[in-house]
Scaffold this active site. Structure first.
Site, short mmCIF file in Angstrom:
data_model
loop_
_atom_site.label_atom_id
_atom_site.label_comp_id
_atom_site.label_asym_id
_atom_site.label_seq_id
_atom_site.Cartn_x
_atom_site.Cartn_y
_atom_site.Cartn_z
CE1 TYR A 115 -3.64 2.55 0.81
CE2 TYR A 115 -1.99 3.48 2.28
CZ TYR A 115 -3.18 3.59 1.60
OH TYR A 115 -3.91 4.74 1.70
CD1 TRP A 117 -1.40 7.57 -0.25
CD2 TRP A 117 -1.61 9.25 -1.72
NE1 TRP A 117 -2.71 7.98 -0.24
CE2 TRP A 117 -2.86 9.02 -1.12
CE3 TRP A 117 -1.49 10.25 -2.67
CZ2 TRP A 117 -3.99 9.77 -1.46
CZ3 TRP A 117 -2.61 11.00 -3.00
CH2 TRP A 117 -3.84 10.75 -2.39
#
Ligand SMILES: Nc1nc2c(c(=O)[nH]1)N[C@H]1C(S)=C(S)[C@@H](COP(=O)(O)OP(=O)(O)OC[C@H]3O[C@@H](n4cnc5c(=O)[nH]c(N)nc54)[C@H](O)[C@@H]3O)O[C@H]1N2
Ligand SMILES: Nc1nc2c(c(=O)[nH]1)N[C@H]1C(S)=C(S)[C@@H](COP(=O)(O)OP(=O)(O)OC[C@H]3O[C@@H](n4cnc5c(=O)[nH]c(N)nc54)[C@H](O)[C@@H]3O)O[C@H]1N2
Ligand SMILES: [Mo]
Length: 777
Positions: A115, A117
């Site tokens: 996970y 950004w």
């Protein structure tokens, strides 16, 4: 040395919007936003720091104790030395261990959920590329949900039929024309609109600015006087409940509506289901406690008079409840947004222009009308003949999975077992800053046989890896992006600014090479025979086809790419009139929601049927494990809001840090009452601790926070000092937070649920080492 005349600007884009980067083709000199704006975004100014940071990973590195005996590693992750190796050695080593683990334990033992950004761009998507490689190799364990809205995105489909948090909102022109009252409920758009998942279109703050000048009544409900409250100044009323008590506050408002006969019975009957069961709870018929304003005041710390006033204001005016997500990143987070929808339903304004609720005005410029657009395609994690995720774990339950292989857990109506994870590869995420309870994570992190981290920077996760691979930043490769996750306002080229630093490589090239290790012809299978620019042309041409149906014509790729300018998409007048739920409101039978009943579910049979005590069948006030109501003497509630001058942990090493660091540490905001009681003055170094860990932070003493609450923004890099009891010298808040699920429904991140003590720090001076690369690197 370059002289100014050999400098030129390259257009690219980051999560924080299109940027122009000044370079001579080798060095970055400066950068600035490329869109006209009256609200400059600090994040756009530090490309130079990103590219030339001393904390860049320069070469492939392997942990010494791992290199000595990769099948049976020695030493402790995070405490061992690193050894420089060649790319060939690093990839051979990874391939051999990957194959061994996969052959012995199967695909579910490989966690590639990864996970994070990363950087924006439609091609160089780190985790997607990792998953594409793992798909070729035979599958992996992936993840479900995200850290952002784990609770809300799980419950909203049951309640209104969609996730709401990542969907277009009633358009801003409608709000500006029709709303009388706008409420920012746990939302701080001034910070959070600085970024988007794609690139920011940068329109949101301008709309909030128009709201500021509109003369409408504005209310912010937040334990902290956020940057947004300051932005609105006197025009914004600030109401500060105790953290985690919003459901009680909303129940108090809802009760007042009923008391006065202000709830919209016609709307409730026509558009919702289960109100009667909820009303029995609200009025105390089912549990003997009426949720009056007085009852609520006791719990949330907002006076009953104030609560009743809010009910009157909301009822008498066209009211838009704009909710952010900080309050659902908590234990029982699901209840928050369920209750806000319930409250909006009782007010009867859902589906009207200017009324109801919106869960994404503070994110990615929700409400900026969707353009007629040619929308780019992007790289996919699946590939022909490959195997996608064979298992998925709720993203924020990773530590439990590592601790408890094959352990039983429940998720969103499903009974499941954790996989036995032996190999973890993270690419494009900073899990040592983003995950709760860092010390528990560090323990669990020793369990896998192999940890590989692909990173541009020596993050704490990289320092706790076996193998670290240097990745390019987005300024060292070519890509494309849209702006505006909802608006698709621009299509922006992201042209390579400078060559890769040192031995950094594109994740794309690394995974393609490893695919060739896996099978002859694997490189071509992964790349589909296309180069970087050929992929970009493919994505662009798909955009062209998509655009054609919207009467949008793109120039040929070659001329677009040569231009160094973005394309702005045409406005779509009908979209500027968009009102969320308008069709449903007009005719709920003809336009049912995608819920079981087709209506808004205030009581949900399906959720009730799961029998989860932590997520009952209707919105319910549940007291969290750690909050004001059970704080021990001197304990304070820890708020970990999102930072103004970072995206999470991204840019913590940059010169922007000088603007916010206090006493060389992450700032901690505390109320003068709490500071005085502890002999703490503005600018002091303080120690913040609880049973899970301790950190140093720099005191910012201000009236702008609820007494009893402290704020330490998420995202400071952990910098644990092993000589002083694991003290984090940088102020990473997740050293203090509790690692527990929002509930068994969403299993979301609950980083905003924690208590801690604070004192003035009097121990030895500790030098910050968060941004120092390891020796020999
Ligand atoms: N206590 C608390 N904790 C929280 C939160 C909170 O509110 N409170 N918020 C949560 C939320 S909402 C989120 S979304 C998460 C955020 O957690 P993350 O998304 O993991 O945080 P980032 O700091 O953005 O990490 C991205 C990483 O990717 C790296 N990267 C960038 N580009 C590339 C690339 O091209 N290739 C590779 N290989 N790497 C790259 C960056 O250097 C950086 O280390 O944190 C969560 N954690
Ligand atoms: N500059 C910048 N922008 C960002 C990010 C970033 O790191 N930096 N992160 C991006 C990401 S990934 C996400 S998910 C979003 C996050 O967006 P949000 O989750 O909305 O952001 P937060 O700052 O966590 O919380 C918003 C507000 O909620 C308040 N709050 C916390 N707990 C409570 C509570 O119990 N009750 C009430 N009423 N209020 C509470 C906080 O004080 C804060 O002001 O932002 C995005 N935008
Ligand atoms: Mo997030």
């Amino acid at each position: 040395m370059s002289n100014a005349s050999s400098r030129y600007s390259v257009l690219t884009a980051a999560h924080w919007g299109p940027v122009l980067v000044e370079t001579d083709g080798n060095t970055v000199f400066s950068s600035r936003g490329a869109l006209p704006t009256s609200h400059p975004n600090s994040l756009q100014t530090v490309v130079r720091d990103q590219v030339h940071s001393k904390t860049r990973v320069r070469f492939p590195m392997v942990r010494k104790g791992f290199l000595a005996s990769p099948e049976c590693p020695q030493g402790v992750r995070g405490q061992d030395e690193f050894v420089r190796v060649s790319w060939d050695e690093a990839l051979d080593l990874i391939h051999a261990q990957h194959k061994r683990i996969r052959d012995n334990y199967g695909p579910a033992s490989i966690f590639a959920g990864s996970y994070g950004w990363r950087s924006n761009g439609v091609l160089h998507k780190a985790a997607t590329l990792l998953q594409r490689y793992m798909a070729l190799a035979g599958g992996y364990t992936g993840h479900l949900g995200d850290y952002s809205t784990g609770a809300a995105q799980a419950i909203m489909p049951y309640v209104v039929g969609g996730n709401e948090v990542y969907q277009q909102q009633t358009s801003w022109p409608m709000i500006l024309e029709h709303s009388d009252v706008v409420v920012l409920w746990s939302a701080n758009p001034l910070n959070t609109l600085k970024i988007a998942w794609n690139a920011s279109d940068e329109q949101g703050i301008a709309y909030f600015d128009a709201l500021r000048k509109s003369g409408k009544r504005l209310i912010c409900i937040d334990p902290m006087r956020s940057e947004s409250v300051d932005f609105f100044g006197e025009k914004m009323e600030w109401i500060a409940p105790h953290m985690g008590t919003d459901v009680a506050l909303m129940l108090g408002i809802a009760h007042t509506l009923v008391e006065n006969g202000w709830h919209d019975e016609a709307f409730l009957a026509r558009c919702t289901t289960g109100y009667e069961i909820f009303a029995d709870y609200l009025l105390g018929v089912s549990d003997g406690t009426a949720k009056t304003a007085e009852w609520a005041a006791e719990i949330c710390g907002v006076s009953a008079v104030n609560i009743r006033e809010l009910a009157a204001i909301f009822h008498q005016n066209t009211t838009m409840l704009m909710a952010g997500w900080g309050m659902q990143r908590q234990q029982f987070g699901e209840q928050k947004h369920w209750m806000i929808v319930t409250l909006a339903a009782m007010l009867g304004q859902i589906g009207t222009p200017g009324g109801g609720f919106g869960l994404s005005y503070h994110f990615a410029n929700g409400g900026n009308p969707t353009r007629r657009a040619a929308v780019l395609a992007s790289m996919q994690g699946s590939l022909k003949g490959g195997t996608d995720a064979v298992d998925k774990i709720p993203v924020a339950r990773i530590v439990e999975a590592l601790e408890n292989p094959s352990g039983f857990y429940q998720h969103n109506g499903m009974d499941r077992h954790f996989p036995d994870i032996r190999f973890v590869w993270w690419a494009g995420g900073a899990n040592f800053t983003h995950h709760q309870d860092t010390n528990r994570l560090i323990q669990a992190w020793q369990k896998p046989e192999l940890v590989v981290i692909s990173e541009c920077f020596w993050t704490a996760a990289a320092k706790h890896a076996d193998i670290v691979l240097p990745a390019t930043t987005s300024f060292e490769r070519n890509d494309l992006t849209m702006t505006g996750d909802y608006s698709n306002q621009h299509l922006v080229p992201m042209k390579q600014v400078v060559p890769p630093r040192d031995e950094a490589r594109n994740d794309f090239d690394v995974f393609a090479t490893l695919c060739e290790h896996w099978e002859a012809g694997g490189y071509a299978r992964f790349t589909e025979g296309k180069s970087e620019l050929e992929w970009l042309e493919t994505f662009y041409n798909i955009a062209g086809k998509r655009g054609a149906s919207q009467q949008v014509t793109l120039p040929p790729f070659a001329s677009f790419w040569a231009e160094n300018t973005f394309i702005e998409m045409a406005e779509h007048p009908a979209n500027a009139q968009f009102v969320r739920f308008a069709d449903f409101r007009r005719d709920p039978k003809a336009n049912p929601l995608k819920t079981d009943s087709g209506k808004i579910e205030i009581y949900c049979q399906r959720i009730a049927g799961y029998g989860y005590a932590d997520c009952p069948g209707h919105p319910t006030w549940l007291a969290p494990d750690e909050w004001h109501g059970n704080a021990e003497a001197d304990q304070l509630q820890v708020l970990s809001a999102h930072p103004a001058h970072r995206l999470h942990s991204q840019l913590n090493y940059s010169s922007l840090r000088e603007q916010y660091a206090v006493a060389g540490r992450e700032p901690i905001t505390l109320h003068p009452r709490d500071a005085q009681a502890r002999g703490i003055a503005n600018g002091d170094t303080v120690r913040v601790w609880n049973q899970r860990g301790q950190i140093l932070a720099g005191a910012v003493v201000t009236e702008g926070i609820k007494p009893g609450v402290i704020c330490i923004h998420e995202g400071a890099w952990p910098d644990l000092d092993n000589t002083v009891g694991g003290m984090c010298k940088n102020g990473a808040v997740n050293v203090l937070t509790k690692d527990l699920p929002s509930s068994r429904l969403g299993n979301g991140c609950a980083g905003n649920t924690a208590l801690a003590w604070v004192e003035k720090y009097t121990g030895p001076a500790l030098t910050l080492t968060a941004f120092d690369p390891p020796a020999n690197s």
